[in-house]
Design an enzyme around this catalytic site. Structure first.
Site, PDB file in Angstrom:
ATOM      1  N   ASP A  58     -16.705  11.358 -27.122  1.00  0.00           N
ATOM      2  CA  ASP A  58     -17.894  12.178 -26.909  1.00  0.00           C
ATOM      3  C   ASP A  58     -19.037  11.370 -26.291  1.00  0.00           C
ATOM      4  O   ASP A  58     -19.162  10.177 -26.557  1.00  0.00           O
ATOM      5  CB  ASP A  58     -18.387  12.758 -28.242  1.00  0.00           C
ATOM      6  CG  ASP A  58     -17.569  13.982 -28.655  1.00  0.00           C
ATOM      7  OD1 ASP A  58     -16.522  14.233 -28.027  1.00  0.00           O
ATOM      8  OD2 ASP A  58     -17.988  14.674 -29.596  1.00  0.00           O
ATOM      9  N   HIS A 108     -19.847  18.967 -23.031  1.00  0.00           N
ATOM     10  CA  HIS A 108     -20.491  18.629 -24.314  1.00  0.00           C
ATOM     11  C   HIS A 108     -21.968  19.033 -24.242  1.00  0.00           C
ATOM     12  O   HIS A 108     -22.822  18.375 -24.816  1.00  0.00           O
ATOM     13  CB  HIS A 108     -20.341  17.124 -24.537  1.00  0.00           C
ATOM     14  CG  HIS A 108     -20.582  16.626 -25.939  1.00  0.00           C
ATOM     15  ND1 HIS A 108     -20.120  17.264 -27.058  1.00  0.00           N
ATOM     16  CD2 HIS A 108     -21.244  15.518 -26.387  1.00  0.00           C
ATOM     17  CE1 HIS A 108     -20.489  16.576 -28.136  1.00  0.00           C
ATOM     18  NE2 HIS A 108     -21.176  15.528 -27.752  1.00  0.00           N
ATOM     19  N   HIS A 204     -16.630   7.659 -30.456  1.00  0.00           N
ATOM     20  CA  HIS A 204     -17.748   7.476 -29.526  1.00  0.00           C
ATOM     21  C   HIS A 204     -17.641   6.055 -28.993  1.00  0.00           C
ATOM     22  O   HIS A 204     -17.677   5.114 -29.785  1.00  0.00           O
ATOM     23  CB  HIS A 204     -19.084   7.648 -30.240  1.00  0.00           C
ATOM     24  CG  HIS A 204     -19.305   9.030 -30.785  1.00  0.00           C
ATOM     25  ND1 HIS A 204     -18.692   9.478 -31.934  1.00  0.00           N
ATOM     26  CD2 HIS A 204     -20.064  10.059 -30.324  1.00  0.00           C
ATOM     27  CE1 HIS A 204     -19.072  10.736 -32.157  1.00  0.00           C
ATOM     28  NE2 HIS A 204     -19.902  11.116 -31.206  1.00  0.00           N
TER      29      HIS A 204
HETATM   30 ZN   LIG Z   1     -22.121  14.000 -28.879  1.00  0.00          ZN
END
Ligand SMILES: [Zn+2]
Length: 242
Positions: A58, A108, A204
């Site tokens: 992400d 996103h 992440h």
């Molecule tokens: Zn995010």
């Protein structure tokens, strides 16, 4: 003995306050749920006997993209990157590099805000502007969507459902399940322990603060491959279910 009789004014005050608090708590739980929303489809993993797993990242793309792509090339796996429109607009070259390397781009939102208590026009703008940038980066095929912080309530799922799209969540999250997110070995261990056939792993890796997550990638890929897993993109994973 005197029977307990709550004073009427107390009841009239307390009951609505309690109802309100419980509703707020319930709403918050729903907005946070990894497996439930009010409208449309939501996928946190795919039910399959195949030993497949989708690695998803992400945020970004950032200056850290080349390093991430290098790690994936060395590990010989394809991943799915849920990027924000804002960062993609700032680093279009990194978006293109992700697509060129054979990975998948997902949406996103544009500005990475919590998509709770937001209006339909805001949702449309966040989704569509980002889609356009993802297309400009060269992504063809379906664009999957993942809400920032996994938050969604009404307008977002409704908008996605109206456009035959679903919410892509995850079922393995080593950075926020109590694992020591500063320790790559701990992250690797957690992923190996929790991944099942059809799992979606969330990491992440785009910011320097998440260096341990990136450092965990070679180990978790090697460990899962050793256990017979094959890495697929979110599109490939969803295709297995259909
Ligand atoms: Zn995010």
């Amino acid at each position: 003995m005197r029977r307990f009789r709550p004073r009427r004014w107390l009841v009239w005050t307390l009951v609505p306050v309690l109802v309100l608090l419980i509703s707020l708590w319930g709403t918050w739980q729903v907005s946070d749920s990894r497996t439930f929303q009010f409208y449309g489809g939501l996928t946190d993993r795919v039910d399959t006997a195949d030993k497949v797993v989708a690695l998803t990242f992400d945020d970004g793309p950032t200056e850290g993209t080349p390093e991430v792509l290098k790690a994936l090339a060395e590990a010989q796996v394809k991943a799915t990157f849920f990027v924000t429109g804002r960062e993609l607009a700032a680093h279009p070259e990194h978006g293109k590099a992700i697509v060129r390397a054979g990975h998948e781009l997902g949406n996103h939102t544009y500005s990475h805000q919590r998509m709770v208590l937001v209006g339909g026009d805001f949702v449309r703008s966040e989704v569509e502007r980002t889609d356009a940038l993802i297309r400009a980066a060269g992504h063809t095929g379906e664009i999957h969507f993942r809400p920032p912080n996994g938050k969604k309530l009404l307008s977002l799922p409704r908008y996605l459902a109206q456009h035959q799209r679903q919410t892509i969540m995850w079922d393995v999250e080593p950075e926020s399940d109590g694992t020591d997110a500063a320790d790559p070995a701990a992250i690797t261990r957690a992923v190996l322990e929790k991944t099942r056939p059809g799992s979606i792993v969330l990491l992440h890796v785009m910011y320097p603060v998440r260096q341990p997550s990136l450092a965990a990638v070679p180990g978790l890929v090697a460990g899962l491959k050793e256990r017979g897993y094959r890495f697929v993109t979110v599109s490939e994973l969803l295709a297995l279910r259909r």
